[in-house]
Design a protein around this motif. Structure first.
Motif, PDB file in Angstrom:
ATOM      1  N   GLU A 295      37.694  30.541 -60.111  1.00 56.65           N
ATOM      2  CA  GLU A 295      37.702  30.610 -58.796  1.00 56.65           C
ATOM      3  C   GLU A 295      39.000  30.278 -58.019  1.00 56.65           C
ATOM      4  N   ARG A 296      39.278  30.874 -56.930  1.00 57.45           N
ATOM      5  CA  ARG A 296      40.580  30.263 -56.314  1.00 57.45           C
ATOM      6  C   ARG A 296      40.250  30.454 -54.763  1.00 57.45           C
ATOM      7  N   LYS A 297      40.641  29.449 -54.217  1.00 65.04           N
ATOM      8  CA  LYS A 297      40.398  29.246 -52.796  1.00 65.04           C
ATOM      9  C   LYS A 297      40.734  30.535 -51.850  1.00 65.04           C
ATOM     10  N   ARG A 298      39.967  30.488 -50.687  1.00 64.92           N
ATOM     11  CA  ARG A 298      40.341  31.711 -49.860  1.00 64.92           C
ATOM     12  C   ARG A 298      41.620  31.186 -49.014  1.00 64.92           C
ATOM     13  N   PRO A 299      42.485  32.115 -48.697  1.00 62.27           N
ATOM     14  CA  PRO A 299      43.573  31.777 -47.853  1.00 62.27           C
ATOM     15  C   PRO A 299      43.109  30.949 -46.704  1.00 62.27           C
ATOM     16  N   SER A 300      41.869  31.031 -45.836  1.00 60.72           N
ATOM     17  CA  SER A 300      41.481  30.467 -44.825  1.00 60.72           C
ATOM     18  C   SER A 300      41.140  28.928 -45.117  1.00 60.72           C
ATOM     19  N   GLN A 301      41.293  28.554 -46.587  1.00 57.86           N
ATOM     20  CA  GLN A 301      41.076  27.244 -46.963  1.00 57.86           C
ATOM     21  C   GLN A 301      42.371  26.657 -47.226  1.00 57.86           C
ATOM     22  N   TYR A 302      43.460  27.387 -47.303  1.00 53.97           N
ATOM     23  CA  TYR A 302      44.729  26.350 -47.651  1.00 53.97           C
ATOM     24  C   TYR A 302      45.840  27.118 -46.937  1.00 53.97           C
TER      25      TYR A 302
END
Length: 307
Positions: free
Chosen positions: A241-248
């Motif tokens: 999994e990779r974080k969504r743009p809104s998370q980073y």
């Protein structure tokens, strides 16, 4: 292979390699590409040592396996990396980071919620889980046809200086070049981290590699050609999994998360790109570390991790 595709397909290989030696041509290409990384004032602070000698690899494997057994049995591994452990898909879906333990032996499954407790540690020690994982780690490192030691020039890497960051940043860029190149060459790569968990163990590795005083050993990686099929061990986890743009990602200031990008298609993400962006397949890029350490640490399961 296009650069974007190579980045999306990049994986950490925590499974066994083929016994074939890494060709001199590929070894030379890897370090040449590493040397093309950016560095502050063109300082090029990185140094590499390529190790194919069987005796040296075996001795480092022994150190790694022993260090893993020790840190696991003492509980220091779980204490240090507790924030990255996930035991449910729901938690992983929310956090989108760390490692999801999706494969455990039946005797351990009822105790996953107690893994960070004294009772859980006692159970794992009673079942000799640390010894089992340590031996798997040893065998995996020992089966590597090539080890790569990465060092920094102490004249450039001065820990007490504010600009020491430049050297570390440059080394990271050099290693990313190597990592991406392995993707195209049919090679796998994995961080051998457990010796770093114990100072004495790391000193032993430095002595084996005869690291001179003017250099500092920063990391050791195992490299080899990957087999077409892999099996998963009794204890394994995934980290695709990779974080969504809104998370980073923030917009304007760090008080405003980026909105509107999470569900939009990414440029260049055709059928191949979508699969390479993090779905992976079991045995080629879906699992995280289970016998060698946390992601930025080495993973010594017999499948490959995304980290």
């Amino acid at each position: 292979m296009e650069l974007i595709e190579a980045i999306r397909r990049r994986r950490t290989t925590n499974g066994a390699f083929l016994p074939d030696p890494v060709s001199e041509e590929h070894q030379r290409l890897l370090v040449e590409l590493a040397g093309r990384a950016p560095s502050q004032l063109n300082s090029q602070p990185w140094r590499f040592v390529l190790v194919e000698e069987r005796d040296t690899i075996d001795r480092i494997a022994d150190i790694s396996g022993s260090a893993m057994t020790t840190t696991m049995s003492r509980g220091t591994f779980f204490e240090r990396y507790r924030p990255y452990f996930r035991f449910s898909q729901a938690e992983m879906d929310e956090r989108r980071d760390g490692m999801l333990f999706d494969k455990l032996p039946k005797p351990l499954r009822p105790f996953t919620n107690q893994v960070f407790t004294k009772r859980g540690q006692f159970l794992m020690n009673a079942l000799r889980v640390p010894q089992t994982l340590g031996e798997e780690n040893r065998k995996l490192v020992a089966g590597s046809p090539l080890l790569l030691g990465v060092m920094l020039d102490r004249a450039e890497y001065r820990k007490e200086a504010r600009n020491a960051f430049y050297s570390v940043f440059s080394m990271g860029a050099a290693m990313e070049n190597i990592w991406l190149a392995t993707t195209e060459l049919g090679l796998g790569i994995q961080f051998v981290s457990f010796p770093m968990e114990i100072e004495e163990s790391w000193n032993q590795v430095e002595q084996l590699l005869e690291v001179p005083p003017e250099l500092e050993l920063m990391a050791v990686y195992r490299i080899g050609y990957t087999p077409p099929e892999r099996r998963r061990p009794a204890i394994d986890w995934v980290s695709n999994e990779r974080k969504r743009p809104s998370q980073y990602v923030f917009r304007g200031t760090c008080a405003t998360p980026q909105q509107g990008w999470d569900d939009q298609p990414v440029v260049g993400s055709g059928p191949t790109g979508q699969g390479a962006a993090g779905q992976g397949t079991t045995g080629q890029g879906t699992t995280g570390q289970s016998t060698a350490g946390p992601s930025t640490m080495d993973r010594t399961t017999t499948t490959d991790g995304t980290t």
